[in-house]
Structures are given as C-alpha cells and as structure tokens.
Design an enzyme around this catalytic site. Structure first.
Site, short mmCIF file in Angstrom:
data_model
loop_
_atom_site.label_atom_id
_atom_site.label_comp_id
_atom_site.label_asym_id
_atom_site.label_seq_id
_atom_site.Cartn_x
_atom_site.Cartn_y
_atom_site.Cartn_z
N HIS A 61 34.32 26.98 39.79
CA HIS A 61 35.68 27.08 39.27
C HIS A 61 35.88 26.22 38.03
CE1 HIS A 61 39.93 27.92 39.34
NE2 HIS A 61 40.23 26.63 39.42
N ASP A 87 32.57 31.18 40.95
CA ASP A 87 33.84 30.60 41.41
C ASP A 87 34.11 31.04 42.85
OD1 ASP A 87 36.42 29.70 41.78
OD2 ASP A 87 37.16 30.45 39.87
N SER A 140 43.33 28.92 36.42
CA SER A 140 43.55 28.44 37.78
C SER A 140 45.04 28.56 38.13
CB SER A 140 43.04 27.00 37.90
OG SER A 140 43.03 26.57 39.24
#
Length: 591
Positions: free
Chosen positions: A358, A325, A162
C-alpha cells in the site's frame, strides 16, 4: 553543498503553513451526524500560483495519518520534506509552474486542524471524549469551506490516495459541477472485511489501554502503548508479503530478553521504531476518530449501489491500484472503475507493479508520476514500449470509420495507443473506452485523452462490463491473440450490439505458399513475427470466421477484405476470397 541542501535540491521548498478559521453561522459547523462544532480551524499549505481565472487548482486529499505538509520543507536544515514531495513541485507530475496546489490537514486531525485535542471554546478544555464522531463527508465539507474562503470555485483536479481517495470520491459526488478531473490511488469504495478487521483491532488496542480514560487523558499520561501497538498493526497492512520477505529475515533473530518474549529481530525493532515514532507525532483520539470515519465509509451501502453513488458525477477519473496492496487490493479498487463505466462515466484505470504494498504510492512515484502527469496534460518521463506494437492501417481505420455512426459508444479491445478512438472522436464525436495491457500504450492513450482500462483480454476481463453497455465492440487484430475465442465472442455480443473484428487471413495464398514452399510458419507484413514470438494463439482464415459466425448464430452485417498485393486483389476479384484476402474487417450482430 551542505547535506541538507543536497537532500532538498529537487524540492519546491521552503514553504509556509497557514491556519484558517472557517466562517460559520451561529449554528456552527453542522456534522452529518446532526451534531455541531462551534468553531473549526483548518491548517493548509499552498504551492504555485493561482492563475487569473482561478482554473488551475489541484486539491490534494491527505491519507489517514498525513497532514497538510505534502511538499517542500520549512527550513533548510529540515531532515524531511513533505510526504509527497517526489510528486509535487516544479517540473514534477503535479507541476507547480502550471498548477496552484492546495493540501489541508483533515477535520479531526491533530496537525493544526480542529480535532479532539483542540480546545472547546465552550469549556476552555480539550474536547477529548466530547468530540463528536465525524465522517469522510464532514472532512470534505470543511475543505470546501476552506476553498470558498480562498476564493476557489472550480477545481482542475482532486487527487487522493488511500483515505484521500475516499475524500476525492466524495468531492466528485458532492460538487460535480465544479470538478474537472479526479485521480484515485490505492483506494476502494469502502473497506474490505479484512481491512475492516485490522481497523477494529487497532481501535480496540487503543481504547483498552489503561491510560486511555475514555479519551480524557490530556492532563494525564497518554495511552502510548495502545497507540504504538495500533500503529504497528496498521503499518504491517501498508507493506507487502514480498517486500517484507526481502527486507526482514529470520536469520537476524537475537533472543536478548527471552523473559519478555523479545526476539530482537530487525522486523521487531523496525515495528518498535514505527510505533514509538507515531506516538511522538499523533494523538490517539484523532486516530480513533479518523479511523472510525474510514471504517464507516461505504459508498455502495450509503447510495444503494456504486452506480447510484456516481450517477451525477461529471469529472473524468484516473483510478490507479497497486499490485501488492493488500489493504486496498486491486480487485477492490477495480470496483470503482466498473461502477463508473456502468454509470456511463469517463474513467481510465491502471495497475502499477510494486513490492512496497500500500505504501507504494508514497515510495515509488516514477510510473505513477508519468500517468498523473499525462492525465493533467503534461508529459514527464518515458518508458520503453515492450510486447506487441500497436497495429495501425489507414485502410482498416477508414473501413471501421465507415461502419460506425456519429456519437456511438465504442469498446476498443486491444486499444494499442488509442489512435482508433482518438480518430473517431475527432471525426464523429464517438464516446469510448479502450482495453489495453501495455503500460507504454496506456500512457499514450492518456496523452491522447482516450480513456483506457488496463486488462488482459480474457473472459474475466469482460465480466465486469454490463449487458449492452456499448454500441460497438472493436477487436482490431486481437481476436487471434486470445484464448477461448468462441466464448470471448459470446461475451462481446453480450456487451455490445455490434462487433467489428479485424484479422489477418491465415488462408491467403501468401500463407499457403510459405507453408508449402518453405515448410515453415509464415512471416509476412500480416504475420510479422517468428512463430516462437508471435502473440497469436489461434490463427484462422476468412472461411473459418464465417463458419464461426454461423455456429454462433451471428449475422455478418458487413465483411470487407483488405489487399495490398496485386495477386491478392485479382484472386479476391475472381471470387476466391479465402485465397486472396490478406486482411478482413467484419461487422456482426446477433441474428
């Protein structure tokens, strides 16, 4: 065994937390904005042992609202372990018996590192509204100073998921000479417009909270409502549509307070819990500053193009994206892979299937751990191979070997387990990358240190490769498995100067005999599948291939037949190649 002992039995803990005041000159810590901080302290944790030559360091870059506590626990009665405990520890993907692992809380954070809630030594009060804006680059430079104080001058691997991926890319760009490997997970070269939109709204709901007071709220009531709502919004982007549908249903709605528009559904109470929990552990100003740093991170704009951003990196990359995601969707993540390839860098790229969106890289560490372990030189976990097995023939490989010169660049389309590139690397020091769709084969490629891109072989998969980016493209028995073979062949010749294509000859006497005598689709060593299981979409003959090359104005530089049966050899020797040849290896180029 107590419940806490059972919870932590596979964890590396107990662990300790450390605070390091960075050594700064009289000018302080100069930020990329030109402003400075008079003092900077960074909180960090370490696991494992630094080896004598300090070459076993793995640096973990934390995501947006995480902290330095990435693995282990502080006390046996702790209810929670570090946020990536499943990945880091003895015998795990990041094996602390082999590696010295470091993770710090980022600059601007609120978990021990200098941030807006810290005391400004010039005033004796919290920075609040006076804390300067920071960038991802500022975070990385602070981490580098921390590494210097720890005596670390080289890194075996930088790992970031991320926003941690943003930091990991900056590490590779800023310090290319000292980083061997980089793992990027669920990240991109900058936020998409959709992701940026969510971030903008999230920041607005904080700053518009009446208690925000322009960031100077530390001796007053905090902007809890705004921070809670920002977290709710952000948390939705960490999930996936499919995962939410399976977890939250419409049937559990209980309208308990209709005058407050409160439904009482499990989703509503879940988001309320996430919001209130976040308020208890995070500072609103830190959230704003860190979110702003992610919003303004854009490698393509900063460097003119992604290729320019990566032109000086020397590390080998593993880039992992997640199927569901939608904060960092796979197509955004793949831009990193494509830019690295087009910049001539070494990268392996794969997509992991998850319903957790995610957050999948934090929740499901099985397949991710297997890939990372192999990338770091380990081997944890096994996966059963499915689909078409990798085809290897010593004769075919020796023929291809004879066609490719030393130090050539190769694109192996349908790389299987990477044996071809591995063999040619050892013999001729070729450079290359494979394209493969089977995860078990991809793991084997990583284990061989063969770069591989997870893609299905189709026109879209080839679009990202630049013109003339390889000396040779190899289609080892995979051309019959693709659609639009003529268009695929054109794309291959756009990408590579030469194409080497191996295929079983459907016009051989064995194939004809099976059809004529048995009246069934043939099954043989060259076509080892039942017709309803075969991966081959379009079977063709030696003569068909020659005609296709003529139609596409390709020059056949070399064409070799491979025969095992004595009759095949005799027929080929008599000049009846289309009847005798069992397999064909052909090299072509543009006429």
């Amino acid at each position: 065994m107590r419940m806490s002992e059972s919870l932590h039995k596979d964890s590396i803990g107990p662990v300790s937390v450390h605070d390091q005041k960075l050594p700064l000159g009289p000018e302080g810590f100069i930020l990329e904005s030109g402003k400075s901080l008079p003092e900077v302290s960074i909180r960090y944790e370490t696991y494992g042992t630094l080896n004598p030559d300090k070459s076993n360091v793995i640096w973990i870059c934390s995501p947006l609202t995480a902290d330095a506590h990435v693995a282990g626990f502080y006390n046996p009665d702790d209810k929670h372990v570090g946020w990536w405990d499943a990945l880091i520890g003895k015998g795990k993907a990041v094996d602390t018996d082999k590696f010295f692992v470091v993770c710090s809380n980022i600059l601007g954070g609120c978990k021990g590192s200098t941030g807006p809630a810290s005391i400004d030594p010039r005033t004796g009060k919290p920075y609040g509204s006076t804390f300067p804006t920071i960038t991802i680059g500022d975070m990385v430079k602070a981490q580098k100073l921390l590494a210097d104080t720890l005596g670390i001058q080289s890194f075996y691997c930088i790992i970031g998921g991320s926003m941690g991926g943003f930091q990991a890319m900056k590490w590779a760009i800023y310090y290319p000479e000292i980083i061997d490997r980089v793992v990027l997970i669920a990240t991109s070269p900058g936020f998409s417009a959709q992701a940026l939109g969510f971030e903008i709204v999230g920041r607005d709901v904080i700053t518009q909270d009446p208690n925000y007071n322009n960031g100077d709220y530390y001796d007053k009531q905090i902007p809890a409502t705004g921070l809670s709502n920002a977290r709710k919004l952000a948390h939705i982007t960490y999930l996936s549509a499919k995962g939410m549908e399976s977890r939250f249903t419409r049937s559990d709605i209980r309208i308990e307070h209709p005058e407050k528009f409160y439904s009482g559904s499990s989703l509503e109470t879940y988001l309320e819990h996430q919001g209130s929990k976040f308020v208890d552990r995070f500072d609103a100003n830190s959230y704003l500053h860190i979110a702003h740093a992610t919003d303004t991170f854009d490698l393509a704009t900063e460097y003119g193009s992604l290729e320019n951003a990566f032109k000086n990196v020397k590390a080998t990359f593993l880039n992992v994206n997640l199927s569901s995601d939608w904060l960092f969707p796979p197509n955004e993540s793949r831009k990193i892979t494509e830019a690295l390839l087009n910049a001539g860098k070494v990268v392996t790229s794969l997509e992991l299937d998850t319903n957790f969106g995610h957050d999948g890289f934090l929740i499901e560490c099985g397949a991710l751990g297997m890939a990372i372990s192999r990338f770091l030189g380990g081997h944890i976990g096994e996966i059963q191979a499915t689909g078409t097995p990798a085809f290897h023939s010593e004769k075919d490989i020796s023929i291809i070997d004879a066609l490719i010169p030393a130090k050539a660049s190769i694109l192996d389309l349908g790389a299987g387990d990477g044996l071809l590139i591995d063999t040619l690397w050892k013999k001729k020091k070729v450079t290359g990358v494979g394209v493969e769709k089977n995860f078990a084969n991809i793991l084997r490629c990583i284990e061989r240190d063969v770069p591989v891109i997870e893609k299905k072989l189709n026109l879209k998969a080839l679009e990202s490769f630049a013109d003339n980016s390889f000396d040779y493209a190899v289609f080892n028995r995979t051309l019959p498995e693709v659609r639009n073979q003529r268009l695929i062949l054109r794309e291959i010749m756009r990408i590579a100067k030469h194409a080497i294509i191996t295929f079983p000859n459907f016009g051989s006497w064995e194939m004809r005999w099976a059809l004529c005598y048995h009246g069934r689709m043939p099954k043989s060593p060259e076509f080892p599948y039942e017709w309803y299981e075969t991966p081959n979409i379009h079977c063709f003959t030696y003569r068909d291939f020659v005609r296709l090359a003529e139609a596409e104005k390709l020059e056949i530089e070399k064409i070799v037949t491979v025969n095992e049966h004595s009759l095949s050899k005799w027929l080929t020797g008599m000049g009846l190649v289309n009847l005798g040849a069992e397999r064909v290896v052909a090299m072509v180029k543009k006429a």
